[in-house]
Design a protein around this motif. Structure first.
Motif, short mmCIF file in Angstrom:
data_model
loop_
_atom_site.label_atom_id
_atom_site.label_comp_id
_atom_site.label_asym_id
_atom_site.label_seq_id
_atom_site.Cartn_x
_atom_site.Cartn_y
_atom_site.Cartn_z
N TYR A 1 0.86 -1.19 0.00
CA TYR A 1 0.00 0.00 0.00
C TYR A 1 0.89 1.23 0.00
O TYR A 1 2.07 1.17 0.38
CB TYR A 1 -0.92 0.00 1.23
CG TYR A 1 -0.18 0.06 2.55
CD1 TYR A 1 0.36 -1.09 3.11
CD2 TYR A 1 -0.01 1.27 3.23
CE1 TYR A 1 1.06 -1.04 4.31
CE2 TYR A 1 0.67 1.32 4.44
CZ TYR A 1 1.21 0.16 4.97
OH TYR A 1 1.90 0.22 6.15
N TYR A 2 0.31 2.36 -0.45
CA TYR A 2 1.12 3.58 -0.44
C TYR A 2 0.35 4.80 0.00
O TYR A 2 -0.88 4.83 -0.05
CB TYR A 2 1.79 3.78 -1.81
CG TYR A 2 1.15 4.78 -2.78
CD1 TYR A 2 0.13 4.41 -3.64
CD2 TYR A 2 1.63 6.09 -2.84
CE1 TYR A 2 -0.40 5.31 -4.56
CE2 TYR A 2 1.10 7.01 -3.75
CZ TYR A 2 0.08 6.62 -4.61
OH TYR A 2 -0.44 7.51 -5.51
N CYS A 3 1.12 5.78 0.44
CA CYS A 3 0.57 7.08 0.77
C CYS A 3 1.61 8.11 0.34
O CYS A 3 2.82 7.89 0.53
CB CYS A 3 0.30 7.17 2.27
SG CYS A 3 -0.43 8.74 2.78
N LEU B 1 -1.36 13.25 -12.52
CA LEU B 1 -0.05 12.80 -12.02
C LEU B 1 -0.21 11.85 -10.83
O LEU B 1 0.51 10.85 -10.72
CB LEU B 1 0.82 14.00 -11.61
CG LEU B 1 1.29 14.89 -12.75
CD1 LEU B 1 2.26 15.94 -12.22
CD2 LEU B 1 1.97 14.06 -13.84
N GLN B 2 -1.14 12.17 -9.95
CA GLN B 2 -1.33 11.28 -8.80
C GLN B 2 -1.91 9.93 -9.25
O GLN B 2 -1.56 8.89 -8.70
CB GLN B 2 -2.19 11.94 -7.71
CG GLN B 2 -2.19 11.15 -6.41
CD GLN B 2 -2.67 11.94 -5.20
OE1 GLN B 2 -2.53 13.16 -5.17
NE2 GLN B 2 -3.23 11.26 -4.22
N GLY B 3 -2.77 9.97 -10.25
CA GLY B 3 -3.30 8.72 -10.82
C GLY B 3 -2.18 7.88 -11.42
O GLY B 3 -2.11 6.66 -11.23
N LEU B 4 -1.30 8.55 -12.12
CA LEU B 4 -0.16 7.87 -12.74
C LEU B 4 0.73 7.22 -11.68
O LEU B 4 1.25 6.11 -11.90
CB LEU B 4 0.65 8.90 -13.56
CG LEU B 4 1.93 8.41 -14.22
CD1 LEU B 4 1.63 7.31 -15.23
CD2 LEU B 4 2.67 9.56 -14.90
N ASP B 5 0.89 7.88 -10.54
CA ASP B 5 1.69 7.30 -9.46
C ASP B 5 1.14 5.94 -9.02
O ASP B 5 1.88 4.98 -8.85
CB ASP B 5 1.71 8.22 -8.23
CG ASP B 5 2.53 9.47 -8.46
OD1 ASP B 5 3.30 9.52 -9.44
OD2 ASP B 5 2.41 10.40 -7.64
N PHE B 6 -0.16 5.91 -8.83
CA PHE B 6 -0.78 4.65 -8.37
C PHE B 6 -0.55 3.58 -9.43
O PHE B 6 -0.16 2.44 -9.13
CB PHE B 6 -2.27 4.88 -8.09
CG PHE B 6 -2.92 3.87 -7.16
CD1 PHE B 6 -2.26 2.71 -6.77
CD2 PHE B 6 -4.20 4.09 -6.66
CE1 PHE B 6 -2.85 1.79 -5.91
CE2 PHE B 6 -4.82 3.18 -5.79
CZ PHE B 6 -4.14 2.03 -5.43
N SER C 1 -3.99 19.68 -13.91
CA SER C 1 -3.42 18.39 -14.32
C SER C 1 -2.98 17.53 -13.15
O SER C 1 -2.63 16.36 -13.34
CB SER C 1 -2.17 18.61 -15.18
OG SER C 1 -2.40 19.61 -16.12
N TYR C 2 -2.95 18.11 -11.97
CA TYR C 2 -2.39 17.41 -10.81
C TYR C 2 -2.98 16.01 -10.62
O TYR C 2 -2.26 15.04 -10.39
CB TYR C 2 -2.60 18.24 -9.54
CG TYR C 2 -1.92 17.64 -8.33
CD1 TYR C 2 -0.66 18.08 -7.93
CD2 TYR C 2 -2.52 16.61 -7.60
CE1 TYR C 2 -0.01 17.52 -6.83
CE2 TYR C 2 -1.88 16.04 -6.51
CZ TYR C 2 -0.64 16.50 -6.13
OH TYR C 2 -0.01 15.93 -5.06
N GLN C 3 -4.29 15.89 -10.70
CA GLN C 3 -4.94 14.60 -10.43
C GLN C 3 -4.45 13.50 -11.37
O GLN C 3 -4.45 12.32 -11.00
CB GLN C 3 -6.46 14.74 -10.48
CG GLN C 3 -6.98 15.35 -11.77
CD GLN C 3 -8.51 15.53 -11.72
OE1 GLN C 3 -9.25 14.58 -11.82
NE2 GLN C 3 -8.97 16.75 -11.54
#
Ligand SMILES: N[C@@H](Cc1ccc(O)cc1)C(=O)O
Length: 340
Positions: free
Chosen positions: A50-52, A189-194, A185-187
């Motif tokens: 899991y990540y945060c 990038l966070q989607g890409l991280d997951f 665009s931020y969301q």
């Protein structure tokens, strides 16, 4: 300072909660989530990754982040494997706030803060054993991505109609200032991280504050589209004071976890000042005390015991967790001396 993996930073070690999901619910840590029954089963099963994530928007994390750090720790104590992500790339873009555009900091400043946050994160996780934690920086996979690849390969999975419905975005669109394309665009990038962490490390769960729900869903939706997999997320509640004042601020300033930005003495005092009507909820969220121990304090608070034992225990536990025993003892001595 605690050393990585020292006994102090590992408070709560050795206790096996019956089911970590039930424990998180009991502690009041679950505000929103993907399917509860599935999550409960997932967390009762074999170890999951899991990540945060934490953005370097300042040289230190603050109390709001502490909820996330301790939640990560609880999941690790239950046998799961944490990935602490520091936002070397997202910190350059800025998660939109409902109010106004963020200041863009220089790359050098952000890189410096990334290092500081990494060492703070390390204090809350264990780097030993089969479920040893990992620390990653999303700049690793975002920096090499070209604008064309980003637009063609990732952007194509996002609908603008869905993106504008996200809380922070919609309130900003309604404001006179609007929102920059950068923050919009931020969301993604966070989607890409997951997605990246799912591909690289088999990560199946992201945790965060409830205000992150849109960003968490960005990742679960992207993984469903691209990989055909359903993964999980949950959001912890925003901590509020029962008298309506903002939690985690002292005279309008954030309470930082870095001892140079908020002394262990002020930190300890902050917790000591907790209202009776908030102290039990705080013990649940910010300490590793067991349920029976907390219930004892609950009974004591209900009788209006004048010694404020619950507040003192809370201040002791959280300050020790964040600043170590020596600094906590010094803070207690100072308070004792000044009240004589
Ligand atoms: N957006 C998160 C930080 C974060 C960054 C990147 C992630 O992949 C996850 C979380 C916050 O502002 O608190």
């Amino acid at each position: 300072m605690n050393k990585r993996g020292s006994a102090e930073s590992m408070a709560g070690e050795g206790r096996e909660p019956e089911n970590v999901w039930d424990e998180l619910v009991w502690r009041g840590l679950i505000q929103v989530s993907t399917d509860r029954e599935e999550l409960r089963a997932l967390l009762a099963g074999p170890p999951v990754v899991y990540y945060c994530g934490f953005d370097p928007t300042a040289p230190s994390l603050h109390l709001g982040h502490l909820v996330q750090l301790l939640t990560m720790r609880r999941l690790q104590l239950a046998g799961h494997r944490p990935v602490g992500l520091v936002g070397g790339s997202t910190g350059l873009i800025g998660d939109p706030r409902p109010t106004a555009e963020r200041t863009l900091h220089s790359r050098a400043t952000v890189a410096e803060w990334v290092d500081k946050l990494k060492s703070q994160l390390e204090r809350y996780l264990s780097f030993e054993g089969d479920n040893s934690a990992r620390i990653v920086d999303n700049l690793a996979w975002t920096a090499p991505l070209s604008a064309l690849d980003y637009l063609r390969e990732i952007g194509t999975h996002y609908r603008v109609g869905t993106m504008v419905k996200k809380d922070a975005v919609s309130s900003r669109l309604a404001s006179a200032e609007g929102i920059s394309y950068t923050e919009f665009s931020y969301q993604i990038l966070q989607g890409l991280d997951f997605l990246e962490l799912h591909r690289q490390l088999g990560c199946v769960l992201q945790t965060g504050g409830a205000d992150q729900w849109g960003n968490l869903m960005s990742g679960t939706a992207l993984i469903r589209r691209v990989e055909g997999k359903s993964v999980h997320a949950f959001g912890t509640p925003l901590i509020t004071n029962s008298d309506g004042t903002k939690f985690g601020k002292s005279e309008g300033n954030a309470i930082w976890l870095d001892a140079d930005m908020c002394s262990p003495y002020s930190f300890y005092r902050f917790w000591l000042d907790t209202d009776d009507s908030d102290v039990i909820a705080r013990l649940k969220i910010f300490t590793f005390l067991s349920r029976p121990e907390i219930e004892e304090y609950e009974a004591a608070v209900a009788t209006d015991a004048p010694d404020r034992a619950a507040q003192r225990r809370l201040a002791f536990e959280v300050t020790t967790q964040v600043h170590g025993s020596a600094a906590t003892e010094t803070a207690i001595r100072r308070i004792h001396d000044s009240s004589r």
